[in-house]
Design a protein around this motif. Structure first.
Motif, mmCIF file in Angstrom:
data_model
loop_
_atom_site.group_PDB
_atom_site.id
_atom_site.type_symbol
_atom_site.label_atom_id
_atom_site.label_comp_id
_atom_site.label_asym_id
_atom_site.label_seq_id
_atom_site.Cartn_x
_atom_site.Cartn_y
_atom_site.Cartn_z
ATOM 1 N N TYR A 90 0.837 -1.202 0.000
ATOM 2 C CA TYR A 90 0.000 0.000 0.000
ATOM 3 C C TYR A 90 0.867 1.245 0.000
ATOM 4 O O TYR A 90 1.721 1.424 0.871
ATOM 5 C CB TYR A 90 -0.943 -0.022 1.203
ATOM 6 N N LEU A 91 0.654 2.079 -1.019
ATOM 7 C CA LEU A 91 1.580 3.201 -1.209
ATOM 8 C C LEU A 91 1.586 4.193 -0.061
ATOM 9 O O LEU A 91 2.602 4.830 0.207
ATOM 10 C CB LEU A 91 1.341 3.876 -2.568
ATOM 11 N N LEU A 92 0.442 4.321 0.652
ATOM 12 C CA LEU A 92 0.442 5.277 1.772
ATOM 13 C C LEU A 92 1.443 4.851 2.844
ATOM 14 O O LEU A 92 2.081 5.683 3.483
ATOM 15 C CB LEU A 92 -0.960 5.407 2.374
ATOM 16 N N PHE A 93 1.588 3.539 3.013
ATOM 17 C CA PHE A 93 2.584 3.046 3.967
ATOM 18 C C PHE A 93 3.993 3.150 3.393
ATOM 19 O O PHE A 93 4.886 3.714 3.997
ATOM 20 C CB PHE A 93 2.291 1.585 4.353
ATOM 21 N N ARG A 94 4.170 2.592 2.189
ATOM 22 C CA ARG A 94 5.558 2.484 1.719
ATOM 23 C C ARG A 94 6.140 3.844 1.366
ATOM 24 O O ARG A 94 7.343 4.019 1.349
ATOM 25 C CB ARG A 94 5.660 1.470 0.575
#
Lengths: 372, 372
Positions: B39-43
């Motif tokens: 998930y891009l918000l995390f990475r």
């Protein structure tokens, strides 16, 4: 203005009823609807002042829809102090009101922190059962716990949301002016009480704005003031301002307050006639003189005599008889012991009859709760 | 400690994220569960700190029951700032969470006083419909209005009572320390929010204490602190402390905050591709230099460039491509106009696709609401 002697959660010292009437903008009764004189609490002045009671009299007179709301915070045994509220509840039911009875378990939790299960048990076995034994008709009554308002989610939402939304229309200054310094928990309770009083008018309940009467002891009057004020400011609904009355407190057996934690400060409606008689003999504060001679000569003071007050608050239904006793006691013709004996007899008769009624009431309550 | 720059109802000035982490006892992420890097918000570090997130990772890893709770306070159009919360909601749903979505209509009423009907309409047509179009599965979601919690009265009672009873476990000093000076209405809202976060654990809802994740922007973090504290003190139930994360705010188009009252401060998910393109061209704050020559020579600043940030927050899913753009912009090889053009293209594609999905979503929402 907050009164220094009491708030809804605490009473300290004596209450000056005349001062309170002025301070809180209450009105003494002027001329009562004749029908109300059928009820001794009214005709004996034990319900002594009001706000907007004309609206209730009009509804009674014209047989229009109105509601009566009361809350109870169970704390131990149901006694003659509590009975006074039950009497009024049953009276309004007979006068045509839809009765709402809230068990203020959330308020109890927030202000007293009792055992929630014990509180529920007391509410049912002590309070509700005695209400029914005294004559409450459960079929014309909406009895609920604040913590568990309704099987119907729409109703529950309407009731609880109202409590949450009323906060918008108050300020801490106002809250302080009404209650003095209170905690967040008591503020929550006060707003929930406001919803208790107002929600009968919602479309989810009685369907439309209508007169609601809330009879209280004066310690609870702050809730009325807050509720009337927030209702007035609430833009979402056209509430009829709550009507209220105040009643005189029945003092504790020893004089002073009744206290749930001191069984000898009250007569419980479940006390055996023997226990009740003993309590009167041993503890009931007497307005008699110290010696027989002094009593015969100067007379006693029935106005502070707890045995007499028990008669006045209901054990003696006959006004003429009550006046006869009052005069005889005041003039020294009736002695303290004789007065106590008379009260004990009345009390024993009442308790025997009431406790018989409780057996039937228990069954009714059980059936009622199964459907709740 | 209350932060001077913001509380849940107001943000003033810039937010120093590093300072906040320290001040509020949040923790930066150490090592993430590999799955979360999908998930891009995390990475991309847009979700940047947490409290007790290990508990959620453990639940995900071991496929144990957990819940995710979010609230929405509809105020006009649903924009890319709101999308960030929707993205996280959908992410946790995919990761196995039972999702709770509260429409904070009581909070809105208490803190903003909007038109209740308009708010309900926005909540459904803007928020819920966009959530569904973005991928929310309504079948695995408990969507509710704070003012109308449940068809089931037992559930409603449990939810609202909890809010009312939690007040017992806080003091005005604590409330002041967390929120600064707030009104009775905001205090009510805060306690209701605490119930929003905690009630999934009740026996009437998920049936037992379980981990709950509440992803927030840092302005809402005070609610988490209050909730964790009252839950800990509440004697009636053994709540698992709420886990939370904080995410970086997507800035408004012109830099600064998005504002519901200024349509040019955001891209709405219902903006037509043409309008959206115009907004980017005309308003999107650029990190580019004042002249072409300066840009080529010194490079731009992608970190404050709203077009770049829109890509980073999700329009560009390919990390390599994003890095390529970042570097090229920073080194002056990519011009502001070119970056805007690229973002506009991505944005137009997204909006066309999303608005197609909205048509289907509307039907689903309608069906869902009919059953609510």
């Amino acid at each position: 203005m907050a009164n220094n002697n009491f708030n809804p959660w605490e009473i300290k010292g004596d209450i000056d009823y005349t001062k309170i009437i002025k301070q809180f903008g209450l009105k003494p009764f002027d001329k009562l609807l004749p029908k109300l004189n059928d009820y001794l609490l009214f005709r004996r002045g034990l319900i002594y002042c009001h706000r907007d009671f004309e609206r209730i009299e009009k509804a009674i007179k014209n047989k229009k829809q109105f509601a009566m709301m009361t809350g109870l915070m169970p704390s131990g045994k149901f006694h003659f102090g509590h009975k006074m509220v039950a009497d009024q509840t049953i009276m309004y039911q007979k006068l045509g009101a839809k009765v709402y009875v809230a068990v203020a378990d959330i308020e109890a939790y927030n202000s007293r922190n009792p055992d929630v299960d014990k509180l529920r048990k007391d509410a049912i076995e002590e309070y509700l059962t005695n209400y029914v034994a005294l004559g409450l008709d459960l079929k014309k009554c909406d009895f609920y716990f604040q913590s568990d308002r309704s099987k119907d989610g729409k109703k529950a939402g309407a009731y609880y949301s109202l409590a949450n939304m009323l906060g918008r229309h108050t300020t801490f200054n106002q809250v302080k002016a009404i209650y003095g310094d209170i905690s967040p928990a008591k503020l929550s309770s006060a707003l929930l009480q406001a919803s208790d009083m107002l929600h009968p008018q919602l479309k989810e309940f009685e369907g439309k704005p209508l007169p609601v009467i809330v009879p209280v002891g004066v310690d609870q009057d702050p809730h009325l003031r807050l509720t009337r004020d927030v209702a007035h400011k609430y833009p979402g609904y056209d509430f009829v301002p709550i009507s209220s009355t105040c009643h005189v407190f029945l003092p504790g057996l020893k004089g002073g307050k009744m206290s749930s934690s001191d069984e000898n400060s009250f007569i419980a409606l479940t006390d055996s006639p023997e226990i009740a008689a003993k309590k009167i003999k041993k503890f009931a504060f007497s307005g008699g003189r110290e010696t027989l001679e002094a009593h015969r000569k100067y007379g006693g003071n029935p106005d502070v005599d707890v045995s007499f007050l028990l008669l006045k608050f209901g054990l003696e239904e006959d006004d003429d008889k009550l006046k006869e006793i009052y005069d005889a006691y005041k003039e020294g013709r009736l002695l303290s012991g004789e007065l106590k004996k008379y009260t004990i007899e009345k009390l024993e008769n009442f308790l025997v009859e009431h406790q018989k009624n409780r057996i039937k009431a228990k069954k009714e309550v059980k059936k009622f709760l199964a459907k709740l």
